[in-house]
Design an enzyme around this catalytic site. Structure first.
Site, PDB file in Angstrom:
ATOM      1  N   ASP A 132       0.822  -1.213   0.000  1.00 31.21           N
ATOM      2  CA  ASP A 132       0.000   0.000   0.000  1.00 31.21           C
ATOM      3  C   ASP A 132       0.856   1.263   0.000  1.00 31.21           C
ATOM      4  O   ASP A 132       0.447   2.303   0.524  1.00 31.21           O
ATOM      5  CB  ASP A 132      -0.917   0.036   1.226  1.00 31.21           C
ATOM      6  N   HIS A 170      -3.988  -2.995  -4.312  1.00 30.95           N
ATOM      7  CA  HIS A 170      -5.405  -2.630  -4.450  1.00 30.95           C
ATOM      8  C   HIS A 170      -5.730  -2.160  -5.867  1.00 30.95           C
ATOM      9  O   HIS A 170      -4.879  -1.573  -6.538  1.00 30.95           O
ATOM     10  CB  HIS A 170      -5.781  -1.487  -3.485  1.00 30.95           C
TER      11      HIS A 170
HETATM   12 ZN   LIG Z   1      -2.480  -0.987   4.445  1.00 31.45          ZN
END
Ligand SMILES: [Zn+2]
Length: 258
Positions: A132, A170
């Protein structure tokens, strides 16, 4: 070269499955959920040899216990006692073997303090698993680190070879690119990228991996030294200081409410 496939998990996570030629051994990166990983391994007749973890958030480690129970894989991850089940804790400069291929560990704090990334420095197509930290067209929120920390981490990733494939965790790309277009409305490469990303999503295909060259050209978080980014922020009264970290902090704060 290594083969990398996405295993979709939760709403918008990707767990990356790494294999090599006809070997029946696999690694996965950030298994937040064991169930889709088990299914992917079964479908392909693979056994799980190892796991790479980038940071402690639940959607990246939630499947560790079940996968350990089933496969007894070797588990690499950050030096954070909050993560149960890491066999080998890693820090900046460490090197590990993934299916007989060398991976280097980069410390990339900012989204969390424990965040690490994994870089495979192949001649033709280097690979980056960055969790991330760097997203396609964006970056992770600053839950634990400072803007200065995250800016430095992203600059280190941006300095990797242009051909490096970027495997983030993501599918946030369309939302990230919509924000990028607000930051840099005059960036033609960004307009092209948005069109391609929309086509991918309409087909139900992932927009990732990205690559470092494209991120340098279109990701506003890597472009805090650009005049258009700075003048746009100033015009909107969003910029307080003059440093590149001030610009980064202003872009990140804007994205948080976009
Ligand atoms: Zn994270």
């Amino acid at each position: 070269m290594l083969s990398v496939e996405p295993i979709p998990a939760f709403n918008d996570n990707y767990i990356w499955l790494i294999t090599y030629r006809d070997r029946d051994a696999a690694f996965v990166v950030d298994p937040g959920d064991a169930t889709p990983v088990q299914r992917a391994l079964e479908e392909r007749g693979l056994h799980l040899e190892g796991i790479l973890v980038t940071h402690h958030h639940f959607d990246h480690v939630g499947g560790l216990e079940a996968l350990r129970d089933t496969w007894n894989p070797v588990v690499f991850g950050p030096d954070n006692p909050a993560i149960a089940g890491i066999d080998h804790t890693l820090g900046a400069g460490d090197r590990i073997e993934v299916l007989d291929h060398l991976f280097e560990v980069l410390a990339v704090p900012g989204h969390t303090l424990d965040h690490i990334a994994y870089f495979h420095p192949a001649d033709d197509t280097p690979l980056l698993f960055c969790g991330d930290t760097l997203f396609a067209g964006g970056c992770g929120r600053l839950f634990e680190g400072t803007p200065a920390m995250m800016h430095q981490s992203l600059q280190a990733l941006a300095a990797l070879p242009a051909s490096t494939r970027v495997y983030c965790a993501h599918e946030y790309t369309l939302a990230n690119l919509a924000f990028a277009a607000a930051v840099e409305p005059g960036n033609e490469r960004l307009v092209e990228r948005i069109a391609r990303a929309r086509q991918s999503r309409e087909r139900g295909a992932p927009t990732v991996p990205s690559n470092i060259a494209l991120e340098r050209e279109t990701n506003p978080f890597l472009r805090c030294d650009r005049d258009e980014v700075v003048t746009g922020l100033k015009r909107q009264g969003r910029l307080d200081g003059d440093s590149v970290v001030d610009v980064f902090a202003a872009v990140r704060a804007w994205k948080d409410t976009f």
